[in-house]
Design a protein around this motif. Structure first.
Motif, PDB file in Angstrom:
ATOM      1  N   MET A   1       0.850  -1.161   0.000  1.00  0.00           N
ATOM      2  CA  MET A   1       0.000   0.000   0.000  1.00  0.00           C
ATOM      3  C   MET A   1       0.902   1.232   0.000  1.00  0.00           C
ATOM      4  N   GLN A   2       0.481   2.279  -0.668  1.00  0.00           N
ATOM      5  CA  GLN A   2       1.248   3.508  -0.712  1.00  0.00           C
ATOM      6  C   GLN A   2       0.634   4.556   0.205  1.00  0.00           C
ATOM      7  N   ALA A   3       1.494   5.475   0.662  1.00  0.00           N
ATOM      8  CA  ALA A   3       1.067   6.569   1.525  1.00  0.00           C
ATOM      9  C   ALA A   3       2.065   7.710   1.363  1.00  0.00           C
ATOM     10  N   THR A   4       1.828   8.787   2.092  1.00  0.00           N
ATOM     11  CA  THR A   4       2.726   9.933   2.092  1.00  0.00           C
ATOM     12  C   THR A   4       3.201  10.162   3.511  1.00  0.00           C
ATOM     13  N   ALA A   5       4.519  10.311   3.682  1.00  0.00           N
ATOM     14  CA  ALA A   5       5.063  10.594   5.007  1.00  0.00           C
ATOM     15  C   ALA A   5       4.469  11.908   5.504  1.00  0.00           C
ATOM     16  N   TYR A   6       4.014  11.909   6.746  1.00  0.00           N
ATOM     17  CA  TYR A   6       3.372  13.094   7.307  1.00  0.00           C
ATOM     18  C   TYR A   6       4.215  13.682   8.433  1.00  0.00           C
ATOM     19  N   THR A   7       4.554  12.856   9.416  1.00  0.00           N
ATOM     20  CA  THR A   7       5.417  13.306  10.506  1.00  0.00           C
ATOM     21  C   THR A   7       6.520  12.277  10.718  1.00  0.00           C
ATOM     22  N   TYR A   8       7.640  12.738  11.266  1.00  0.00           N
ATOM     23  CA  TYR A   8       8.727  11.822  11.618  1.00  0.00           C
ATOM     24  C   TYR A   8       9.569  12.475  12.706  1.00  0.00           C
ATOM     25  N   ASP A   9       9.859  11.724  13.770  1.00  0.00           N
ATOM     26  CA  ASP A   9      10.713  12.177  14.855  1.00  0.00           C
ATOM     27  C   ASP A   9      11.984  11.339  14.832  1.00  0.00           C
ATOM     28  N   PRO A  10      13.130  11.927  14.453  1.00  0.00           N
ATOM     29  CA  PRO A  10      14.355  11.138  14.352  1.00  0.00           C
ATOM     30  C   PRO A  10      14.851  10.586  15.687  1.00  0.00           C
ATOM     31  N   GLU A  11      14.472  11.196  16.788  1.00  0.00           N
ATOM     32  CA  GLU A  11      14.903  10.694  18.100  1.00  0.00           C
ATOM     33  C   GLU A  11      14.210   9.385  18.458  1.00  0.00           C
ATOM     34  N   THR A  12      12.921   9.293  18.151  1.00  0.00           N
ATOM     35  CA  THR A  12      12.169   8.076  18.483  1.00  0.00           C
ATOM     36  C   THR A  12      12.017   7.148  17.282  1.00  0.00           C
ATOM     37  N   ARG A  13      12.383   7.647  16.078  1.00  0.00           N
ATOM     38  CA  ARG A  13      12.244   6.908  14.816  1.00  0.00           C
ATOM     39  C   ARG A  13      10.781   6.481  14.589  1.00  0.00           C
ATOM     40  N   SER A  14       9.871   7.326  15.006  1.00  0.00           N
ATOM     41  CA  SER A  14       8.438   7.044  14.822  1.00  0.00           C
ATOM     42  C   SER A  14       7.779   8.252  14.177  1.00  0.00           C
ATOM     43  N   GLY A  15       6.573   8.052  13.706  1.00  0.00           N
ATOM     44  CA  GLY A  15       5.857   9.149  13.074  1.00  0.00           C
ATOM     45  C   GLY A  15       4.518   8.678  12.552  1.00  0.00           C
ATOM     46  N   SER A  16       4.090   9.292  11.453  1.00  0.00           N
ATOM     47  CA  SER A  16       2.818   8.904  10.864  1.00  0.00           C
ATOM     48  C   SER A  16       2.859   9.145   9.360  1.00  0.00           C
ATOM     49  N   VAL A  17       1.963   8.459   8.683  1.00  0.00           N
ATOM     50  CA  VAL A  17       1.794   8.632   7.246  1.00  0.00           C
ATOM     51  C   VAL A  17       0.337   8.998   6.990  1.00  0.00           C
ATOM     52  N   LEU A  18       0.087   9.567   5.832  1.00  0.00           N
ATOM     53  CA  LEU A  18      -1.282   9.836   5.399  1.00  0.00           C
ATOM     54  C   LEU A  18      -1.594   8.895   4.245  1.00  0.00           C
ATOM     55  N   LEU A  19      -2.675   8.156   4.388  1.00  0.00           N
ATOM     56  CA  LEU A  19      -3.132   7.336   3.281  1.00  0.00           C
ATOM     57  C   LEU A  19      -3.669   8.264   2.197  1.00  0.00           C
ATOM     58  N   ASP A  20      -3.886   7.742   1.021  1.00  0.00           N
ATOM     59  CA  ASP A  20      -4.355   8.574  -0.085  1.00  0.00           C
ATOM     60  C   ASP A  20      -5.727   9.189   0.168  1.00  0.00           C
ATOM     61  N   ASP A  21      -6.495   8.618   1.090  1.00  0.00           N
ATOM     62  CA  ASP A  21      -7.797   9.207   1.428  1.00  0.00           C
ATOM     63  C   ASP A  21      -7.684  10.222   2.571  1.00  0.00           C
ATOM     64  N   GLY A  22      -6.454  10.501   3.026  1.00  0.00           N
ATOM     65  CA  GLY A  22      -6.222  11.484   4.077  1.00  0.00           C
ATOM     66  C   GLY A  22      -6.194  10.926   5.484  1.00  0.00           C
ATOM     67  N   THR A  23      -6.379   9.618   5.641  1.00  0.00           N
ATOM     68  CA  THR A  23      -6.384   8.991   6.959  1.00  0.00           C
ATOM     69  C   THR A  23      -4.963   8.919   7.511  1.00  0.00           C
ATOM     70  N   PRO A  24      -4.707   9.479   8.710  1.00  0.00           N
ATOM     71  CA  PRO A  24      -3.380   9.354   9.307  1.00  0.00           C
ATOM     72  C   PRO A  24      -3.231   7.989   9.979  1.00  0.00           C
ATOM     73  N   VAL A  25      -2.060   7.367   9.795  1.00  0.00           N
ATOM     74  CA  VAL A  25      -1.766   6.087  10.422  1.00  0.00           C
ATOM     75  C   VAL A  25      -0.369   6.195  11.037  1.00  0.00           C
ATOM     76  N   PRO A  26      -0.237   5.953  12.348  1.00  0.00           N
ATOM     77  CA  PRO A  26       1.075   6.068  12.988  1.00  0.00           C
ATOM     78  C   PRO A  26       1.952   4.843  12.717  1.00  0.00           C
ATOM     79  N   PHE A  27       3.263   5.040  12.816  1.00  0.00           N
ATOM     80  CA  PHE A  27       4.206   3.921  12.773  1.00  0.00           C
ATOM     81  C   PHE A  27       5.201   4.087  13.906  1.00  0.00           C
ATOM     82  N   ASP A  28       5.747   2.954  14.369  1.00  0.00           N
ATOM     83  CA  ASP A  28       6.709   2.984  15.465  1.00  0.00           C
ATOM     84  C   ASP A  28       8.124   2.711  14.949  1.00  0.00           C
TER      85      ASP A  28
END
Length: 70
Positions: A1-28
């Motif tokens: 599945m494709q998405a767009t990087a939305y946020t990223y914190d280099p200290e924790t190496r976590s953030g979130s992406v936006l799906l193509d429909d605009g839904t934010p999904v976090p990653f650890d």
């Protein structure tokens, strides 16, 4: 599945992406490390793999995030 990087914190190496429909999904950090990335900038297109029950991406967990290449 494709998405767009939305946020990223280099200290924790976590953030979130936006799906193509605009839904934010976090990653650890585990998902980030699994993809072998060193840095992620907002706006970059990424490929994600999801795991977990349910059909809605927002209810599932990102297990891998990599850069989308042509």
């Amino acid at each position: 599945m494709q998405a767009t990087a939305y946020t990223y914190d280099p200290e924790t190496r976590s953030g979130s992406v936006l799906l193509d429909d605009g839904t934010p999904v976090p990653f650890d950090a585990a998902a980030f490390d699994a993809g072998g990335l060193r840095l992620l900038r907002p706006g970059q297109r990424v490929r994600i793999e999801l795991d977990g029950p349910g059909t809605w991406a927002a209810d599932r967990r990102i297990t891998l995030i990599t850069l989308q290449t042509l």
